[in-house]
Design an enzyme around this catalytic site. Structure first.
Site, PDB file in Angstrom:
ATOM      1  N   MET A   1      49.602   1.262   5.566  1.00 26.79           N
ATOM      2  CA  MET A   1      49.246   0.588   6.763  1.00 26.79           C
ATOM      3  C   MET A   1      48.168   1.387   7.232  1.00 26.79           C
ATOM      4  O   MET A   1      46.868   1.026   7.817  1.00 26.79           O
ATOM      5  CB  MET A   1      50.246   0.414   7.639  1.00 26.79           C
ATOM      6  CG  MET A   1      49.587  -0.396   8.920  1.00 26.79           C
ATOM      7  SD  MET A   1      50.877  -1.118  10.169  1.00 26.79           S
ATOM      8  CE  MET A   1      51.675  -2.341   9.203  1.00 26.79           C
TER       9      MET A   1
ATOM     10  N   TYR B   1      54.521   4.663  -1.359  1.00 24.53           N
ATOM     11  CA  TYR B   1      55.641   3.543  -1.365  1.00 24.53           C
ATOM     12  C   TYR B   1      55.650   3.325  -2.877  1.00 24.53           C
ATOM     13  O   TYR B   1      54.620   3.162  -3.730  1.00 24.53           O
ATOM     14  CB  TYR B   1      55.093   2.375  -0.585  1.00 24.53           C
ATOM     15  CG  TYR B   1      55.139   2.728   0.749  1.00 24.53           C
ATOM     16  CD1 TYR B   1      56.533   3.075   1.492  1.00 24.53           C
ATOM     17  CD2 TYR B   1      54.133   2.506   1.652  1.00 24.53           C
ATOM     18  CE1 TYR B   1      56.508   3.005   2.851  1.00 24.53           C
ATOM     19  CE2 TYR B   1      54.326   2.530   2.948  1.00 24.53           C
ATOM     20  CZ  TYR B   1      55.581   2.773   3.565  1.00 24.53           C
ATOM     21  OH  TYR B   1      55.481   3.362   4.962  1.00 24.53           O
TER      22      TYR B   1
ATOM     23  N   ARG C   1      32.544 -29.452   2.670  1.00 24.00           N
ATOM     24  CA  ARG C   1      33.365 -28.768   3.768  1.00 24.00           C
ATOM     25  C   ARG C   1      32.660 -29.486   4.970  1.00 24.00           C
ATOM     26  O   ARG C   1      32.750 -30.623   5.008  1.00 24.00           O
ATOM     27  CB  ARG C   1      32.736 -27.118   3.795  1.00 24.00           C
ATOM     28  CG  ARG C   1      33.306 -26.306   2.472  1.00 24.00           C
ATOM     29  CD  ARG C   1      33.271 -24.742   2.626  1.00 24.00           C
ATOM     30  NE  ARG C   1      31.683 -24.346   3.013  1.00 24.00           N
ATOM     31  CZ  ARG C   1      31.496 -23.380   3.319  1.00 24.00           C
ATOM     32  NH1 ARG C   1      32.246 -22.361   3.043  1.00 24.00           N
ATOM     33  NH2 ARG C   1      30.209 -22.861   3.778  1.00 24.00           N
TER      34      ARG C   1
ATOM     35  N   LYS D   1      27.178 -13.870  11.856  1.00 20.97           N
ATOM     36  CA  LYS D   1      28.445 -14.356  12.254  1.00 20.97           C
ATOM     37  C   LYS D   1      29.574 -13.291  11.946  1.00 20.97           C
ATOM     38  O   LYS D   1      29.277 -12.149  11.190  1.00 20.97           O
ATOM     39  CB  LYS D   1      28.740 -15.654  11.306  1.00 20.97           C
ATOM     40  CG  LYS D   1      28.745 -15.480  10.021  1.00 20.97           C
ATOM     41  CD  LYS D   1      29.062 -16.778   9.242  1.00 20.97           C
ATOM     42  CE  LYS D   1      29.055 -16.609   7.892  1.00 20.97           C
ATOM     43  NZ  LYS D   1      29.222 -17.695   6.751  1.00 20.97           N
TER      44      LYS D   1
END
Length: 387
Positions: free
Chosen positions: A329, A281, A151, A53
């Site tokens: 990013m 940053y 779940r 998956k």
């Protein structure tokens, strides 16, 4: 043996400045190792489902499924029908189970493609039986029982009614109930044992209702490797298939697995900076001395966790160097000191730690997460190089 399909982009990955190298021999070897381990000392070894998956935990679903199929996986597991149909379209013929369905799930397409369906509600059972009858087909069904994870899965209060309805649908030829399954919380050995006891209660109730499923499974990699009583007739191998430990580090004695993914890039820029120079940053880092900074063209858009800023390391030319400043990013910066690093040198973020590079678990520790997330989150901008 079938030819192993290559994922889109793999042909150009070798020349890319970023790539995730996928070792299919490791997939095959890991599957064989786990099969041998769970089959030790028993007359009838449990079947093994290879879980592919989420794009095979980020490794490339079609290629990994083909390798697992070639290596003799008894079943393949995916979350949803879309994932299953992608595999069928790409020539995967092994038994296949999809177990998580939205309200608009296309059960007809799954039945026509021979996809086994995990059922978690009475409504899903009715939908599948109706779809199979309309197609004049018999759907393969496995009933998922909630044994305590809260779940998806049938709550105990629904078992009697759903088992009875499933038996009626079987007798009508609409379905066959091939399995019962559940999922452990891995909270503790005691909690797992309690869930297995609850699962046993469900198995007994299903048999009283006239169902006789051959496939009984509750154990994913962790329980498959450590709890023989949880192996039943099949185990589901997810993270272990990819050569990673479900506990982060360490494996049981007698089992060795090989990480399947090596995430790499090439140095895009190098600059010498003086003491006091800030990087990236927010200026969270400043050079304490004259040093060399190397720019790596991977960032959080590619799945590199920003939480690992200033905490993770990479390997360049056989030596490990720390990330400094914020992961951005598309890029991050590495302090390589006085090492002779050049533009184009390979940077290995993680791979097989036995080769001296950081592991996915090292990155998980740096980001405060788990190794599952580190590999699964690697984005499609990073070509998979299938080997």
């Amino acid at each position: 043996m079938t030819d192993t399909p290559r994922t889109s982009g793999s042909e150009r990955a070798e020349g890319s400045f970023r790539s995730a190298r996928i070792d299919l021999d490791a997939v095959r070897g890991n599957l064989a190792a786990v099969r041998a381990f769970v089959g030790r000392g028993v007359d009838t070894a449990p079947r093994v489902m290879a879980v592919v998956k989420a794009n095979a935990y980020g490794h490339g679903a079609v290629a990994v499924a083909a390798a697992a199929q070639e290596a003799g996986a008894d079943w393949l597991g995916v979350a949803d029908i879309g994932e299953a149909l992608e595999l069928r379209r790409n020539g995967i013929t092994a038994p296949l189970l999809a177990w998580l369905h939205g309200p608009d799930a296309d059960f007809s397409a799954a039945i026509e493609a021979g996809v086994g369906l995990g059922i978690s509600s009475a409504a899903q059972l009715r939908q599948v039986a109706d779809a199979a009858a309309a197609l004049s087909r018999t759907a393969s069904v496995q009933l998922k029982l909630d044994s305590g994870l809260s779940r998806n899965g049938l709550p105990e209060s629904d078992w009697a009614a759903v088992f009875a309805a499933a038996r009626t649908a079987e007798l009508a030829g609409a379905i066959t109930v091939d399995g019962l399954f559940s999922h452990l919380a891995n909270a503790s050995a005691e909690a797992d044992a309690a869930q297995c006891a609850q699962f046993d209660t469900g198995i007994a109730a299903a048999r009283r209702a006239g169902l006789n499923p051959a496939l009984l499974h509750i154990a994913a990699t962790a329980a498959a490797l450590t709890e023989p009583a949880a192996r039943y007739t099949m185990v589901r191998i997810g993270i272990g298939l990819y050569g990673l430990s479900p506990w982060g580090d360490g494996l049981p004695d007698g089992l060795e697995l090989t990480p399947v993914m090596t995430l790499a890039a090439r140095v895009a820029a190098v600059r010498r900076v003086t003491a006091g120079t800030a990087a990236s940053y927010d200026y969270t880092w400043r050079a304490e001395r004259e040093t060399t900074l190397a720019l790596v063209p991977l960032g959080y858009a590619d799945g590199i966790p920003r939480q690992a800023s200033g905490r993770a390391s990479v390997s360049i030319n056989g030596a490990q160097h720390p990330i400094v400043g914020r992961v951005a990013m598309d890029q991050f910066i590495v302090d390589v000191g006085d090492a002779p690093v050049q533009v184009g040198d390979e940077v290995v973020l993680f791979g097989d730690p036995r080769s001296g590079v950081p592991s996915a678990e090292d990155w998980a520790d740096a980001a405060g997460t788990i190794n599952y997330e580190i590999v699964t989150r690697i984005g499609q901008r990073v070509p998979r190089s299938i080997r």
